[in-house]
Design a protein around this motif. Structure first.
Motif, PDB file in Angstrom:
ATOM      1  N   PRO A  22      10.712   1.183  65.273  1.00  0.00           N
ATOM      2  CA  PRO A  22      11.778   1.886  65.998  1.00  0.00           C
ATOM      3  C   PRO A  22      12.178   1.200  67.300  1.00  0.00           C
ATOM      4  CG  PRO A  22       9.697   2.993  66.372  1.00  0.00           C
ATOM      5  CD  PRO A  22       9.436   1.932  65.333  1.00  0.00           C
TER       6      PRO A  22
ATOM      7  N   LEU B 102      16.744   7.794  69.036  1.00  0.00           N
ATOM      8  CA  LEU B 102      16.306   8.164  67.692  1.00  0.00           C
ATOM      9  C   LEU B 102      15.994   9.655  67.610  1.00  0.00           C
ATOM     10  CD1 LEU B 102      13.832   5.421  66.368  1.00  0.00           C
ATOM     11  CD2 LEU B 102      16.019   6.095  65.374  1.00  0.00           C
TER      12      LEU B 102
ATOM     13  N   SER C  73      16.313   1.926  63.785  1.00  0.00           N
ATOM     14  CA  SER C  73      16.344   1.805  65.238  1.00  0.00           C
ATOM     15  C   SER C  73      17.787   1.546  65.639  1.00  0.00           C
ATOM     16  CB  SER C  73      15.461   0.646  65.716  1.00  0.00           C
ATOM     17  OG  SER C  73      16.024  -0.610  65.337  1.00  0.00           O
TER      18      SER C  73
END
Length: 352
Positions: free
Chosen positions: A226, A288, A200
């Motif tokens: 995440p 991400l 993350s």
């Protein structure tokens, strides 16, 4: 940012490495429905999974160990296999809508008071049979080794997993929390479809070696946590108090001495999210998804509202400057505290 099921219906799917498994860009981690994040309600969790399917989620992640952490502290309503049973019930009648992932290798000790890692080939086979039964399915789409057994060559463990593929009990195999050399050794035995590990904005340890190895080998990377265990959603502040049973109470990054430092980058994330008319968590997931690797994050939640919010990340556009800005704001040296406390079960594989 608002989100409707129609927004996801036409979105691109991701082909998981070395397989024919196609999934939406954001999946659902289910660990918190059984352990580590305070009280959970099975009926609510079941409803969340079913509604997640309704809005387009098709990549569901569980593990046989999820639930055991509660049993170890005296919760008789949870135990080893609880999460798999929960997910199996939730997807009953809708199996064709799900790419189902589960994990093995973290098991209870003989006295039931702790956990250990077991990667012996005979355990691989028996663990798979038990998971198939709890999930109520005939085949597991993606079967992970949750941790590698230091006493068993990775080639032996992966060889046993490959036999499950040959037998039609598993469609593809994956690993979790391994090094780049371990990944290469495993991949030499049988193609590895996915590698799961923490990644993350506030945990970047995989960037140096793991992500490049995944790209080299064609392995899809599946980030757990995440959203930084909710830190990146903007829901955590100086006055936040976690409920009993929530492992963040002992998480070094949430400690009083580290929290103030770690909230600094989150303020930058939140400010940019306001400007982009989205939620901080959506922006963190969008960052991400914008990385130059095959990545499918699996944010965990027990609530359908957050499932919808997480899916909305696929509609958040980011410029190169914004990607770089967030990366710099969350540079590793700006994050205080280790990933886990020294004796935290997460170090042995009980994360989501």
């Amino acid at each position: 940012m608002t989100f409707t099921p129609d927004d996801i219906a036409g979105s691109a799917r991701v082909l998981l490495g070395h397989s024919d498994l196609l999934v939406r860009p954001v999946g659902l981690g289910c660990m918190g429905m059984s352990q580590f994040y305070g009280a959970a309600d099975d009926a609510q969790s079941t409803s969340t999974v079913r509604e997640a399917l309704d809005v387009g989620i098709d990549f569901i992640d569980t593990a046989d160990i999820y639930g055991a952490a509660n049993m170890l502290v005296g919760d008789e309503n949870r135990g080893f296999g609880h999460n798999e049973q929960l997910i199996g019930g939730a997807i009953a009648g809708r199996r064709d809508e799900v790419v189902l992932a589960t994990k093995f290798a973290v098991r209870l000790t003989d006295d039931g008071k702790g956990v250990r890692i077991d990667g012996h080939p005979d355990y691989v086979a028996s663990a798979c049979e038990a998971s198939l039964s709890r999930l109520g399915v005939e085949v597991i789409d993606l079967y992970y080794a949750h941790r590698l057994d230091p006493n068993v060559p990775v080639e032996d463990t992966v060889g046993a997993m490959a036999r499950l593929v040959e037998q039609g009990k598993v469609r593809a195999i994956g690993l979790s929390e391994v090094t780049a050399p371990e990944l290469r050794r495993a991949h030499s035995v049988h193609p590895i479809t996915a590698l799961q590990s923490e990644y993350s904005l506030w945990e970047r340890g995989v960037e140096a070696e793991i992500l490049p190895a995944c790209r080299e080998l064609g392995v899809t990377f599946v980030p757990f946590s995440p959203l930084g265990r909710s830190m990146l959603t903007g829901a955590v502040g100086p006055e936040t108090r976690f409920s009993k049973g929530d492992f963040r109470i002992t998480d070094p990054r949430f400690s009083a001495e580290n929290l103030a430092t770690n909230l600094g980058p989150v303020q930058a994330l939140t400010a940019l999210a306001v400007n982009k008319h989205c939620r901080p968590g959506q922006l963190a997931l969008a960052w991400l998804l914008a990385q130059p690797f095959d990545i499918v994050p699996i944010p965990g939640t027990k609530r359908i509202d957050y499932v919808r919010e997480n899916l909305g990340a696929t509609n958040v556009p980011l410029s190169r400057d914004e990607i770089a800005y967030l990366g710099a704001a969350f540079a590793p040296d700006r994050i205080a505290g280790a990933r886990y406390a020294p004796n935290d079960p997460g170090r042995r594989g009980d994360e989501g």
